[in-house]
Enzyme design. Structure first.
Site, PDB file in Angstrom:
ATOM      1  CG  HIS A 124      25.222 -15.524  15.917  1.00 12.09           C
ATOM      2  ND1 HIS A 124      24.343 -16.428  16.411  1.00 12.09           N
ATOM      3  CD2 HIS A 124      25.625 -15.751  15.227  1.00 12.09           C
ATOM      4  CE1 HIS A 124      24.057 -17.052  15.261  1.00 12.09           C
ATOM      5  NE2 HIS A 124      24.507 -16.827  14.324  1.00 12.09           N
ATOM      6  CG  HIS A 177      30.496 -17.064   9.422  1.00 12.66           C
ATOM      7  ND1 HIS A 177      30.253 -17.702   9.471  1.00 12.66           N
ATOM      8  CD2 HIS A 177      29.251 -16.276   9.889  1.00 12.66           C
ATOM      9  CE1 HIS A 177      28.876 -18.159   9.559  1.00 12.66           C
ATOM     10  NE2 HIS A 177      27.848 -16.590  10.014  1.00 12.66           N
ATOM     11  CG  ASP A 189      28.749 -18.509  13.402  1.00  7.16           C
ATOM     12  OD1 ASP A 189      29.581 -19.975  14.146  1.00  7.16           O
ATOM     13  OD2 ASP A 189      28.149 -19.055  12.953  1.00  7.16           O
ATOM     14  CG  ASP A 190      27.581 -13.790  12.713  1.00  6.93           C
ATOM     15  OD1 ASP A 190      27.840 -14.355  11.323  1.00  6.93           O
ATOM     16  OD2 ASP A 190      25.979 -13.433  13.066  1.00  6.93           O
ATOM     17  CG  HIS A 223      27.538 -12.649   7.602  1.00  3.21           C
ATOM     18  ND1 HIS A 223      25.994 -13.032   7.390  1.00  3.21           N
ATOM     19  CD2 HIS A 223      27.521 -12.942   8.246  1.00  3.21           C
ATOM     20  CE1 HIS A 223      25.211 -13.895   7.908  1.00  3.21           C
ATOM     21  NE2 HIS A 223      26.051 -14.015   9.177  1.00  3.21           N
TER      22      HIS A 223
END
Length: 705
Positions: free
Chosen positions: A236, A135, A84-85, A139
């Protein structure tokens, strides 16, 4: 029949300015929105209201677009690594390198704004056989976002990926999520809403909690399934320091690889078709436009930061030069004069007057009361309709002459008086100005130096009882008189104010008298004197009290004329840049200073104010308050210094904060209006201020402070 010629709406440029500022604020706000992207899954929270049991006990891949949830799990010894991210320019390439070294594939849930920042990484992810999911764009926590924001976040992310890759995503992982067992009812509702736009939710079986940076062994342990089970593992590749994640990933792949695990994407792991589909033309175009908008907003914000930095540096440099020159000027004034003869030669004071009935009597009386041995006063009535000339004639004062002429404007009235004057030293005075008894004497003493051709006096605001008057009083003391001390030291005085100035008669005749082809005849005349090779100096002790505008409308009209006229004079005398001597000092010192601090920076001021509003929306208020307070204290210190030099009380300093919020904006907008007038080629007519007679109250006393 008379024809009506269509004229451009004079308000059009204000509409364009407003639209420009709104667009700037929108661009800055968009930048603030997309740049405030965090990362990580967030701390564990006890669910106040858990999601339905069928979901919390089901698999991590969820279809929620039907009447009942459908979940899928991965088969045994199948690991779907998810990150993620990202994409992150530092950590994503390292993670991709580790995956490639172990011949593993994974699914990357990317943040839309970072996709636009690093499109090459997104293309590399796909090129190396990995899968991409959404995603959100910034965020954002969808459980706390309004419905329109949640929809925009998903749509923008889809379009961003489509613009970069030509493909649309269907997999979605909400920020701040973890395993299905930890899902709350609010998160469940957010996922159901996302399913309405075609998204398939992907949570996790194993949360590595690598965002907490607990150490490589702890990450490996948290990511390892128990008993050979399959799992979706949450890790991540962006949002912070992911060095531990890279090291843990290498160990995890090595360890589980020896145990017969397969490392694949989420879709392949559950035996589903490719989750990414060919994007429509509209989605690709929207994504490209979104990327350009984000890039443009980033560039614009960087440009505004640069502009703000340059303006701040210039402001500090200006202040330093002003203070240094003011101190030098003070030392020069206090230093015992060279043995120059006292100037007592006859002086002719010329007062151009047009409808000055409110103040003319006080002006003439103050001149006649001057403590100067040989003085004549010439009042040139320029076609007044309020009996100005009659008032002066009825006074029957010795040494005062009245000349009447048809209305021809202030320069023509001054030139009439110059021709009629008997003395070789001339003092030019506005019809609303009151002199102190020693003003004329102090003003002309500089002529003892044969190189001095003209002398500027010290203009002070008489009507300072009201707030607007106090603001102008501060402006005169800080902006005008502090500047004049600097100009004097640098020998580039661009303006002798019309309220009080002294000239040699021969100088005025040599330069052709007072010019009439600009609206700032005082600035134009001063520049002509300098270019003729004469020195122009400032005498702070020669004080003249003048009536300042008493309403914002009158102030606007006066400053509009001043600003426009100053630009005319600057353009007219632009060739001084190449001249030697006094003219060259004007061209290479005075004109650039005027251009930067009276035109360029004021033109940029509305944008700076919008940037400040952007700061209020997206920056910590404590930082902004501290910065504003620091600037205010700096201005207050400057103002206090200038007031002390002018021997004025510090009382008006309390109006400085309000001056920054109101008066400053008016002055900047005046510059905008003046530049527009100059650019479109319109001619600005002379605009006369309505007099109230407050300056007349100064005869025999100082103004109320």
């Amino acid at each position: 029949m008379a024809r009506h010629v269509a004229r451009p709406d004079p308000r059009a440029h204000w509409v364009l300015l407003l639209l420009g500022l709104v667009t700037l604020l929108a661009a800055l706000s968009f930048h603030g929105l997309v740049s405030a992207v965090g990362g990580g899954s967030g701390p564990d929270q006890a669910p106040a209201s858990p999601a339905p049991r069928a979901v919390t006990t089901g698999g991590p891949v969820l279809r929620l677009d039907g009447p009942t949830p459908v979940s899928r799990r991965l088969p045994a010894r199948t690991l779907a690594l998810t990150f993620d991210d990202g994409p992150d320019p530092r950590w994503t390439p390292q993670i991709l390198d580790v995956l490639r070294r172990h011949h593993a594939h994974a699914t990357f849930f990317v943040v839309g704004s970072r996709v636009d920042e690093h499109p090459e990484l997104v293309r590399r992810i796909l090129a190396e056989g990995h899968e991409i999911g959404s995603h959100t764009f910034t965020h954002v926590d969808l459980t706390a976002a309004p419905g329109w924001r949640a929809g925009a976040e998903l749509s923008w992310t889809r379009n961003a990926i489509a613009g970069v890759t030509g493909r649309e995503v269907t997999l979605f992982r909400p920020p701040f999520s973890s395993t299905t067992a930890a899902m709350t009812e609010a998160q469940y509702e957010a996922l159901r809403n996302a399913a309405g736009s075609g998204h398939v939710a992907v949570l996790a079986d194993r949360d590595a909690k690598d965002w907490q940076r607990p150490g490589v062994p702890a990450i490996v342990k948290a990511a390892t399934p128990q008993g050979g089970a399959g799992a979706v593992v949450l890790m991540h590749d962006g949002g912070g320091d992911r060095g531990q994640t890279v090291a843990a990933l290498d160990q995890l792949l090595t360890r589980l690889g020896t145990q017969g695990y397969t490392f694949t994407t989420v879709s392949a792991g559950i035996g589903a078709p490719d989750s990414m589909v060919t994007a429509t033309t509209g989605a690709r175009l929207s994504g490209t436009a979104l990327r350009w908008a984000q890039t443009g907003a980033d560039w614009l914000t960087s440009a505004m930061n640069l502009l703000l930095g340059v303006a701040l540096v210039l402001g500090v440099v200006r202040l330093a030069v002003q203070v240094a020159c003011a101190q030098r000027h003070v030392r020069r004034v206090r230093r015992p004069r060279r043995r120059l003869p006292e100037v007592v030669a006859p002086v002719s004071v010329i007062v151009p007057a047009y409808n000055e009935a409110a103040n003319i009597a006080a002006t003439v009386r103050s001149l006649v009361a001057s403590a100067y041995p040989a003085l004549e006063v010439i009042v040139v009535d320029d076609g007044s309709s309020d009996g100005t000339a009659d008032i002066v004639e009825r006074m029957r004062l010795r040494g005062v002459r009245v000349i009447r002429q048809a209305n021809a404007g202030k320069p023509a009235a001054l030139n009439t008086g110059i021709r009629a004057a008997r003395a070789d030293l001339l003092v030019l005075v506005d019809g609303d100005t009151v002199f102190q008894p020693d003003t004329v004497y102090r003003l002309v003493q500089g002529f003892a130096d044969p190189t001095v051709g003209a002398i500027s006096g010290n203009t002070k605001v008489a009507n300072r009882r009201r707030l607007l008057g106090r603001w102008q009083h501060l402006e005169y003391v800080i902006g005008f008189n502090l500047d004049r001390r600097m100009y004097d030291v640098l020998e580039c005085m661009p303006t002798i104010p019309g309220a009080i100035g002294a000239f040699r008669r021969e100088v005025l005749f040599a330069v052709g008298g007072v010019p009439a082809d600009t609206l700032a005849e005082d600035t134009d005349l001063t520049m002509k004197v300098l270019r003729a090779g004469w020195r122009v100096v400032y005498e702070e002790g020669a004080i003249a009290w003048t009536e300042a505008p008493s309403s914002l409308r009158q102030l606007w009209r006066q400053r509009y004329r001043w600003c426009y006229g100053t630009m005319q004079a600057m353009w007219k005398h632009r060739h001084a840049l190449r001249e030697p001597g006094a003219g060259g000092k004007l061209g290479r010192r005075g004109l650039p200073y005027l251009a930067v601090f009276q035109i360029v920076l004021p033109l940029a001021a509305p944008a700076v104010d919008v940037f400040a509003l952007y700061g209020l929306l997206f920056l910590p208020w404590s930082q902004l308050a501290l910065a504003w307070l620091g600037l205010l204290l700096l201005q207050a210190g400057t103002a206090a210094y200038a007031l002390r030099l002018d021997r004025e009380r510090f009382g008006p300093l309390w109006t400085l904060p309000l001056q920054q919020l109101v008066y400053r904006q008016v002055m900047y907008l005046v510059v905008v209006q003046s530049v527009v007038t100059a650019v479109v080629g319109n001619r600005l007519r002379w605009q006369r201020m309505v007099r109230t007679g407050e300056a007349a109250a100064l005869v025999g006393g100082a103004p109320a402070r």
